[in-house]
Design a protein around this motif. Sequence first.
Motif, short mmCIF file in Angstrom:
data_model
loop_
_atom_site.label_atom_id
_atom_site.label_comp_id
_atom_site.label_asym_id
_atom_site.label_seq_id
_atom_site.Cartn_x
_atom_site.Cartn_y
_atom_site.Cartn_z
N PRO A 279 0.82 -1.21 0.00
CA PRO A 279 0.00 0.00 0.00
C PRO A 279 0.86 1.27 0.00
CG PRO A 279 0.15 -0.83 2.21
CD PRO A 279 0.86 -1.84 1.33
N PRO A 280 0.29 2.38 -0.43
CA PRO A 280 1.04 3.63 -0.37
C PRO A 280 1.20 4.16 1.05
CG PRO A 280 -1.15 4.01 -1.26
CD PRO A 280 -1.00 2.52 -1.11
N ASN B 184 6.57 2.54 -2.17
CA ASN B 184 5.43 1.93 -2.88
C ASN B 184 4.70 2.92 -3.79
OD1 ASN B 184 6.06 -0.39 -1.53
ND2 ASN B 184 4.41 -0.23 -0.05
N PHE B 185 5.17 4.13 -3.87
CA PHE B 185 4.50 5.12 -4.73
C PHE B 185 4.66 4.73 -6.21
CE2 PHE B 185 4.39 9.07 -1.78
CZ PHE B 185 3.60 8.36 -0.90
N ASN B 186 3.74 5.20 -7.01
CA ASN B 186 3.72 4.93 -8.46
C ASN B 186 3.70 3.43 -8.75
OD1 ASN B 186 3.84 7.72 -9.11
ND2 ASN B 186 6.04 7.69 -8.70
N ALA B 187 2.93 2.71 -7.95
CA ALA B 187 2.72 1.26 -8.11
C ALA B 187 4.01 0.47 -7.96
CB ALA B 187 2.07 0.96 -9.45
N ALA B 188 5.02 1.04 -7.30
CA ALA B 188 6.25 0.30 -7.03
C ALA B 188 6.02 -0.64 -5.84
CB ALA B 188 7.39 1.27 -6.71
N ASN B 189 6.65 -1.76 -5.87
CA ASN B 189 6.55 -2.74 -4.78
C ASN B 189 7.86 -2.76 -4.01
OD1 ASN B 189 4.01 -3.33 -5.68
ND2 ASN B 189 4.55 -5.26 -6.64
N GLY B 190 8.10 -1.69 -3.27
CA GLY B 190 9.38 -1.56 -2.57
C GLY B 190 9.35 -1.91 -1.10
N GLU B 191 8.17 -1.81 -0.46
CA GLU B 191 8.08 -2.09 0.98
C GLU B 191 6.88 -2.99 1.24
OE1 GLU B 191 8.03 0.25 5.28
OE2 GLU B 191 8.35 1.38 3.43
N TYR B 192 7.14 -4.21 1.62
CA TYR B 192 6.10 -5.20 1.88
C TYR B 192 5.48 -4.90 3.24
CZ TYR B 192 4.00 -9.89 1.43
OH TYR B 192 3.14 -10.97 1.30
#
Length: 194
Positions: free
Chosen positions: A40-41, A55-63
């Motif tokens: 989630p953002p 997680n911004f711009n649909a990035a999956n950086g932080e689960y």
Amino acid sequence: TGLFGKWGIGGPANLVRPNAQGFDEWFGYPTQLHAHLYYPPSLWHNETEVFLNKNFNAANGEYAPDTIMTRALDFIDRNKASSFFLYLPFTYPHTNNELGNQTGDGMEVPNYGSYKDKDWPKPEKGFAAMVERLDNEVGRVLAKLAEHNIDRNTIVIFTSDNGSHQEGGHKVDFFDSNSIYKGWKRDQIGRAHV
């Protein structure tokens, strides 16, 4: 008292925050629908929205489950010297229904872990990875209690809010999730037989 994870009392329009229900601290998803997102953002800490910039711009950086678990273990560290209540509602192996509807695979995990080389459909690899993550996270909580020598004076209750599910591409029969029982979450026919 602390709550770390999914919260779901009231809908978005009339949300009753955990602090208003007696929790001194909470961190996690503000609604059940929000909890479908594993990247989630933002999450919430008490009354403050905490943005997950990776997680911004649909990035999956932080689960999100990893971030929530880190905060929950910190809560135990900070409260080890006194009695405490920790409510830790995990979201896995819940599916991201919206992603599942779009792609056929709603089992959102950073990786498939020990299941990556299995000759299984992707949703089943994801489901297995989520169950393994859940098992590991419960183990981390138990280890944290033992680290502080409070494991023998702490009651741990583990339960599920649903039975098996057949969503996000996962099939109940793939792992024989029900064993001898019939039906699954939202299964109208199975409910008459359970």
